[in-house]
Motif scaffolding. Sequence first.
Motif, PDB file in Angstrom:
ATOM      1  N   VAL A 109       0.993  -1.073   0.032  1.00 24.69           N
ATOM      2  CA  VAL A 109       0.073  -0.026   0.046  1.00 24.69           C
ATOM      3  C   VAL A 109       0.877   1.299   0.023  1.00 24.69           C
ATOM      4  O   VAL A 109       1.923   1.292   1.025  1.00 24.69           O
ATOM      5  N   ALA A 110       0.749   2.143  -1.171  1.00 23.66           N
ATOM      6  CA  ALA A 110       1.544   3.268  -1.207  1.00 23.66           C
ATOM      7  C   ALA A 110       0.664   4.367  -1.036  1.00 23.66           C
ATOM      8  O   ALA A 110      -0.252   4.699  -1.887  1.00 23.66           O
ATOM      9  N   GLY A 111       0.307   5.146   0.253  1.00 25.92           N
ATOM     10  CA  GLY A 111      -0.436   6.098   0.431  1.00 25.92           C
ATOM     11  C   GLY A 111      -1.973   5.459   0.379  1.00 25.92           C
ATOM     12  O   GLY A 111      -1.901   4.441   1.309  1.00 25.92           O
ATOM     13  N   ARG A 112      -2.610   5.937  -0.200  1.00 24.18           N
ATOM     14  CA  ARG A 112      -3.987   5.236  -0.325  1.00 24.18           C
ATOM     15  C   ARG A 112      -4.132   4.293  -1.698  1.00 24.18           C
ATOM     16  O   ARG A 112      -5.475   3.672  -1.747  1.00 24.18           O
ATOM     17  N   GLU A 162      12.329   1.159   6.749  1.00 27.23           N
ATOM     18  CA  GLU A 162      11.143   1.667   6.135  1.00 27.23           C
ATOM     19  C   GLU A 162      11.031   3.207   6.756  1.00 27.23           C
ATOM     20  O   GLU A 162      11.336   3.400   7.909  1.00 27.23           O
ATOM     21  N   HIS A 163      10.616   4.038   5.966  1.00 28.75           N
ATOM     22  CA  HIS A 163      10.449   5.566   6.176  1.00 28.75           C
ATOM     23  C   HIS A 163       8.960   6.143   6.201  1.00 28.75           C
ATOM     24  O   HIS A 163       8.673   5.828   5.122  1.00 28.75           O
ATOM     25  N   ALA A 164       8.709   6.764   7.093  1.00 26.30           N
ATOM     26  CA  ALA A 164       7.081   7.487   6.731  1.00 26.30           C
ATOM     27  C   ALA A 164       6.999   8.609   7.360  1.00 26.30           C
ATOM     28  O   ALA A 164       7.632   8.635   8.677  1.00 26.30           O
ATOM     29  N   LEU A 165       7.010   9.826   6.877  1.00 31.74           N
ATOM     30  CA  LEU A 165       6.611  11.043   7.349  1.00 31.74           C
ATOM     31  C   LEU A 165       5.123  11.102   7.427  1.00 31.74           C
ATOM     32  O   LEU A 165       4.229  11.205   6.690  1.00 31.74           O
ATOM     33  N   LEU A 166       4.616  11.150   8.884  1.00 32.95           N
ATOM     34  CA  LEU A 166       3.436  11.296   9.354  1.00 32.95           C
ATOM     35  C   LEU A 166       2.869  12.819   9.736  1.00 32.95           C
ATOM     36  O   LEU A 166       3.352  13.311  10.812  1.00 32.95           O
ATOM     37  N   ALA A 167       2.021  13.289   9.020  1.00 36.96           N
ATOM     38  CA  ALA A 167       1.420  14.358   9.251  1.00 36.96           C
ATOM     39  C   ALA A 167       0.013  14.179  10.109  1.00 36.96           C
ATOM     40  O   ALA A 167      -0.848  13.522   9.396  1.00 36.96           O
ATOM     41  N   VAL A 168       0.297  14.458  11.474  1.00 33.62           N
ATOM     42  CA  VAL A 168      -0.864  14.256  12.430  1.00 33.62           C
ATOM     43  C   VAL A 168      -1.531  15.455  12.488  1.00 33.62           C
ATOM     44  O   VAL A 168      -1.265  16.666  12.153  1.00 33.62           O
ATOM     45  N   LEU A 226       8.489  11.579  12.222  1.00 36.09           N
ATOM     46  CA  LEU A 226       9.241  10.598  11.358  1.00 36.09           C
ATOM     47  C   LEU A 226       9.293   9.312  11.830  1.00 36.09           C
ATOM     48  O   LEU A 226       9.900   9.180  13.005  1.00 36.09           O
ATOM     49  N   LEU A 227       8.743   8.186  11.039  1.00 34.73           N
ATOM     50  CA  LEU A 227       8.748   7.020  11.657  1.00 34.73           C
ATOM     51  C   LEU A 227       9.837   6.205  10.790  1.00 34.73           C
ATOM     52  O   LEU A 227       9.712   6.099   9.496  1.00 34.73           O
ATOM     53  N   LEU A 228      10.806   5.548  11.481  1.00 29.28           N
ATOM     54  CA  LEU A 228      11.710   4.764  10.993  1.00 29.28           C
ATOM     55  C   LEU A 228      11.651   3.158  11.627  1.00 29.28           C
ATOM     56  O   LEU A 228      11.716   3.258  12.792  1.00 29.28           O
ATOM     57  N   VAL A 229      11.443   2.350  10.617  1.00 29.46           N
ATOM     58  CA  VAL A 229      11.114   1.076  11.202  1.00 29.46           C
ATOM     59  C   VAL A 229      12.160   0.128  10.333  1.00 29.46           C
ATOM     60  O   VAL A 229      12.296   0.145   9.175  1.00 29.46           O
ATOM     61  N   ARG A 230      13.083  -0.614  11.392  1.00 33.07           N
ATOM     62  CA  ARG A 230      13.933  -1.650  10.799  1.00 33.07           C
ATOM     63  C   ARG A 230      13.265  -3.038  10.504  1.00 33.07           C
ATOM     64  O   ARG A 230      12.759  -3.516  11.449  1.00 33.07           O
ATOM     65  N   TRP A 231      13.367  -3.377   9.404  1.00 35.59           N
ATOM     66  CA  TRP A 231      12.774  -4.944   9.102  1.00 35.59           C
ATOM     67  C   TRP A 231      13.850  -5.915   8.597  1.00 35.59           C
ATOM     68  O   TRP A 231      14.894  -5.175   8.116  1.00 35.59           O
ATOM     69  N   ARG A 232      13.747  -6.876   8.635  1.00 36.19           N
ATOM     70  CA  ARG A 232      14.715  -8.019   8.038  1.00 36.19           C
ATOM     71  C   ARG A 232      14.718  -7.707   6.519  1.00 36.19           C
ATOM     72  O   ARG A 232      15.748  -8.230   5.883  1.00 36.19           O
ATOM     73  N   SER A 233      13.376  -7.682   5.916  1.00 32.32           N
ATOM     74  CA  SER A 233      13.403  -7.778   4.445  1.00 32.32           C
ATOM     75  C   SER A 233      12.103  -6.875   4.202  1.00 32.32           C
ATOM     76  O   SER A 233      11.091  -6.652   5.240  1.00 32.32           O
ATOM     77  N   VAL A 234      11.636  -6.344   2.943  1.00 34.78           N
ATOM     78  CA  VAL A 234      10.549  -5.784   2.576  1.00 34.78           C
ATOM     79  C   VAL A 234       9.475  -6.304   2.814  1.00 34.78           C
ATOM     80  O   VAL A 234       8.420  -6.155   3.152  1.00 34.78           O
ATOM     81  N   VAL A 238       4.948   5.695   2.398  1.00 32.58           N
ATOM     82  CA  VAL A 238       5.858   4.720   2.936  1.00 32.58           C
ATOM     83  C   VAL A 238       6.930   4.301   1.742  1.00 32.58           C
ATOM     84  O   VAL A 238       6.726   3.962   0.657  1.00 32.58           O
ATOM     85  N   GLY A 239       8.230   4.575   2.403  1.00 31.49           N
ATOM     86  CA  GLY A 239       9.418   3.985   1.352  1.00 31.49           C
ATOM     87  C   GLY A 239      10.213   2.954   2.104  1.00 31.49           C
ATOM     88  O   GLY A 239      10.394   2.877   3.232  1.00 31.49           O
ATOM     89  N   HIS A 240      10.829   2.234   1.359  1.00 28.30           N
ATOM     90  CA  HIS A 240      12.018   1.253   1.816  1.00 28.30           C
ATOM     91  C   HIS A 240      13.295   1.654   1.642  1.00 28.30           C
ATOM     92  O   HIS A 240      13.583   2.117   0.066  1.00 28.30           O
ATOM     93  N   PHE A 241      14.186   1.391   2.368  1.00 28.05           N
ATOM     94  CA  PHE A 241      15.743   1.740   1.960  1.00 28.05           C
ATOM     95  C   PHE A 241      16.617   0.839   2.352  1.00 28.05           C
ATOM     96  O   PHE A 241      16.404   0.322   3.568  1.00 28.05           O
ATOM     97  N   ALA A 242      17.967   0.646   1.733  1.00 26.06           N
ATOM     98  CA  ALA A 242      18.918  -0.244   2.096  1.00 26.06           C
ATOM     99  C   ALA A 242      20.082   0.590   2.124  1.00 26.06           C
ATOM    100  O   ALA A 242      20.131   1.560   1.523  1.00 26.06           O
TER     101      ALA A 242
END
Length: 126
Positions: free
Chosen positions: A4-7, A32-38, A79-87, A117-121
């Motif tokens: 899911v990218a945005g909506r 994983e990177h997400a900028l959250l506008a609350v 700013l939400l940064l989440v570390r995952w083992r894989s996408v 949401v984006g994923h970075f390595a």
Amino acid sequence: MLAVAGRRQVRWSRAQSSRLHGVGYPRQMILEHALLAVIPGREPEFEAAFAEARRIIDAMPGFLGLELSRSIETPNEYLLLVRWRSVEDHTIGFRGSAGYDTWRRLLHGFYDPFPTVGHFAAVSLG
């Protein structure tokens, strides 16, 4: 594969997904990177809901940790940064889990606009 990218929903094949890790590179941790506008004025309520939602993501296979930071210049932005083992641990495992329904119920009503949401390595600079 569904992400899911945005909506909007984006479908990836396994081959496309594996390319997200970098062609010829060993699988590595994904950020994983997400900028959250609350919605302004709802920040304390969002932070309390996030503390509850944190327990859900903590239990997910492939979850390695997260950081939630609040903007100094724009106090309703996080700013939400989440570390995952894989996408796939994020896009298939977490988003396909029963826990994600609760995550969505707890948090998605706070965002305007809905985050991308984006994923970075990591890049080797050596």
